[in-house]
Write a protein that holds these residues in place. Structure first.
Motif, PDB file in Angstrom:
ATOM      1  N   LEU A  99     -24.411  -7.352   8.050  1.00 28.88           N
ATOM      2  CA  LEU A  99     -25.647  -8.091   7.842  1.00 28.88           C
ATOM      3  C   LEU A  99     -25.333  -9.578   7.834  1.00 28.88           C
ATOM      4  O   LEU A  99     -24.450 -10.025   7.090  1.00 28.88           O
ATOM      5  N   CYS A 100     -26.026 -10.324   8.675  1.00 29.46           N
ATOM      6  CA  CYS A 100     -25.946 -11.779   8.656  1.00 29.46           C
ATOM      7  C   CYS A 100     -27.208 -12.266   7.960  1.00 29.46           C
ATOM      8  O   CYS A 100     -28.321 -11.923   8.365  1.00 29.46           O
ATOM      9  N   ARG A 101     -27.032 -13.074   6.913  1.00 30.10           N
ATOM     10  CA  ARG A 101     -28.159 -13.556   6.120  1.00 30.10           C
ATOM     11  C   ARG A 101     -28.124 -15.076   6.056  1.00 30.10           C
ATOM     12  O   ARG A 101     -27.072 -15.659   5.791  1.00 30.10           O
ATOM     13  N   ALA A 102     -29.263 -15.696   6.323  1.00 24.95           N
ATOM     14  CA  ALA A 102     -29.421 -17.145   6.212  1.00 24.95           C
ATOM     15  C   ALA A 102     -30.426 -17.406   5.103  1.00 24.95           C
ATOM     16  O   ALA A 102     -31.489 -16.784   5.066  1.00 24.95           O
ATOM     17  N   GLU A 103     -30.082 -18.324   4.194  1.00 19.12           N
ATOM     18  CA  GLU A 103     -31.024 -18.616   3.109  1.00 19.12           C
ATOM     19  C   GLU A 103     -30.948 -20.077   2.700  1.00 19.12           C
ATOM     20  O   GLU A 103     -29.921 -20.726   2.817  1.00 19.12           O
ATOM     21  N   ASN A 104     -32.082 -20.578   2.260  1.00 19.14           N
ATOM     22  CA  ASN A 104     -32.179 -21.882   1.605  1.00 19.14           C
ATOM     23  C   ASN A 104     -33.277 -21.784   0.560  1.00 19.14           C
ATOM     24  O   ASN A 104     -33.791 -20.688   0.308  1.00 19.14           O
ATOM     25  N   GLN A 105     -33.640 -22.905  -0.051  1.00 19.75           N
ATOM     26  CA  GLN A 105     -34.614 -22.828  -1.139  1.00 19.75           C
ATOM     27  C   GLN A 105     -36.013 -22.445  -0.687  1.00 19.75           C
ATOM     28  O   GLN A 105     -36.870 -22.139  -1.511  1.00 19.75           O
ATOM     29  N   HIS A 106     -36.261 -22.394   0.624  1.00 16.68           N
ATOM     30  CA  HIS A 106     -37.578 -22.022   1.132  1.00 16.68           C
ATOM     31  C   HIS A 106     -37.692 -20.545   1.521  1.00 16.68           C
ATOM     32  O   HIS A 106     -38.762 -20.095   1.898  1.00 16.68           O
ATOM     33  N   GLY A 107     -36.576 -19.812   1.466  1.00 19.94           N
ATOM     34  CA  GLY A 107     -36.630 -18.399   1.809  1.00 19.94           C
ATOM     35  C   GLY A 107     -35.364 -17.924   2.476  1.00 19.94           C
ATOM     36  O   GLY A 107     -34.329 -18.595   2.428  1.00 19.94           O
ATOM     37  N   HIS A 108     -35.451 -16.778   3.115  1.00 19.20           N
ATOM     38  CA  HIS A 108     -34.282 -16.209   3.777  1.00 19.20           C
ATOM     39  C   HIS A 108     -34.715 -15.355   4.965  1.00 19.20           C
ATOM     40  O   HIS A 108     -35.872 -14.961   5.075  1.00 19.20           O
ATOM     41  N   SER A 109     -33.766 -15.102   5.855  1.00 21.28           N
ATOM     42  CA  SER A 109     -33.963 -14.160   6.951  1.00 21.28           C
ATOM     43  C   SER A 109     -32.620 -13.515   7.210  1.00 21.28           C
ATOM     44  O   SER A 109     -31.565 -14.061   6.855  1.00 21.28           O
ATOM     45  N   SER A 110     -32.639 -12.333   7.802  1.00 21.68           N
ATOM     46  CA  SER A 110     -31.389 -11.633   8.025  1.00 21.68           C
ATOM     47  C   SER A 110     -31.455 -10.800   9.297  1.00 21.68           C
ATOM     48  O   SER A 110     -32.532 -10.477   9.788  1.00 21.68           O
ATOM     49  N   LEU A 111     -30.264 -10.472   9.779  1.00 24.00           N
ATOM     50  CA  LEU A 111     -30.120  -9.670  10.986  1.00 24.00           C
ATOM     51  C   LEU A 111     -29.031  -8.643  10.746  1.00 24.00           C
ATOM     52  O   LEU A 111     -27.907  -8.998  10.389  1.00 24.00           O
ATOM     53  N   ALA A 112     -29.366  -7.363  10.895  1.00 24.31           N
ATOM     54  CA  ALA A 112     -28.384  -6.288  10.752  1.00 24.31           C
ATOM     55  C   ALA A 112     -27.862  -5.928  12.148  1.00 24.31           C
ATOM     56  O   ALA A 112     -28.607  -5.978  13.131  1.00 24.31           O
ATOM     57  N   PHE A 113     -26.594  -5.590  12.230  1.00 28.43           N
ATOM     58  CA  PHE A 113     -25.996  -5.179  13.497  1.00 28.43           C
ATOM     59  C   PHE A 113     -24.817  -4.257  13.230  1.00 28.43           C
ATOM     60  O   PHE A 113     -24.278  -4.206  12.134  1.00 28.43           O
ATOM     61  N   ASN A 114     -24.427  -3.514  14.270  1.00 23.81           N
ATOM     62  CA  ASN A 114     -23.274  -2.606  14.187  1.00 23.81           C
ATOM     63  C   ASN A 114     -22.153  -3.147  15.050  1.00 23.81           C
ATOM     64  O   ASN A 114     -22.378  -3.710  16.080  1.00 23.81           O
TER      65      ASN A 114
END
Length: 82
Positions: A67-82
């Motif tokens: 899982l690659c996760r990007a976050e800051n004080q405004h929220g987050h998003s992520s991408l799962a991969f194999n």
């Protein structure tokens, strides 16, 4: 909130091969990027545009969901991969 992370393209890896995986995301302010395998954190980049994972020689036990996760004080998003 950070935009959806992107990987450095499709990647097929054979056991014993060297691997360099890059996950990038953009946001303002800059995100904290993490790469995790299950609950184990494998790489982190603080306020950088990308995070990288390098394996000298891939092994079958390196397979699985990441899982690659990007976050800051405004929220987050992520991408799962194999």
């Amino acid at each position: 909130a950070p935009r959806l992370p992107v990987l450095n393209g499709s990647l097929w890896v054979l056991a014993g091969e060297q691997v360099r995986l890059t996950c990038a995301a953009s946001s303002h302010p800059a995100p904290i990027l993490t790469l995790a395998r299950g609950r184990r954190l494998v790489a982190t980049a603080v306020y950088e545009p990308q995070v990288s994972l390098e394996l000298e020689a891939a092994a079958p036990e390196d397979a699985g969901e990441y899982l690659c996760r990007a976050e800051n004080q405004h929220g987050h998003s992520s991408l799962a991969f194999n």
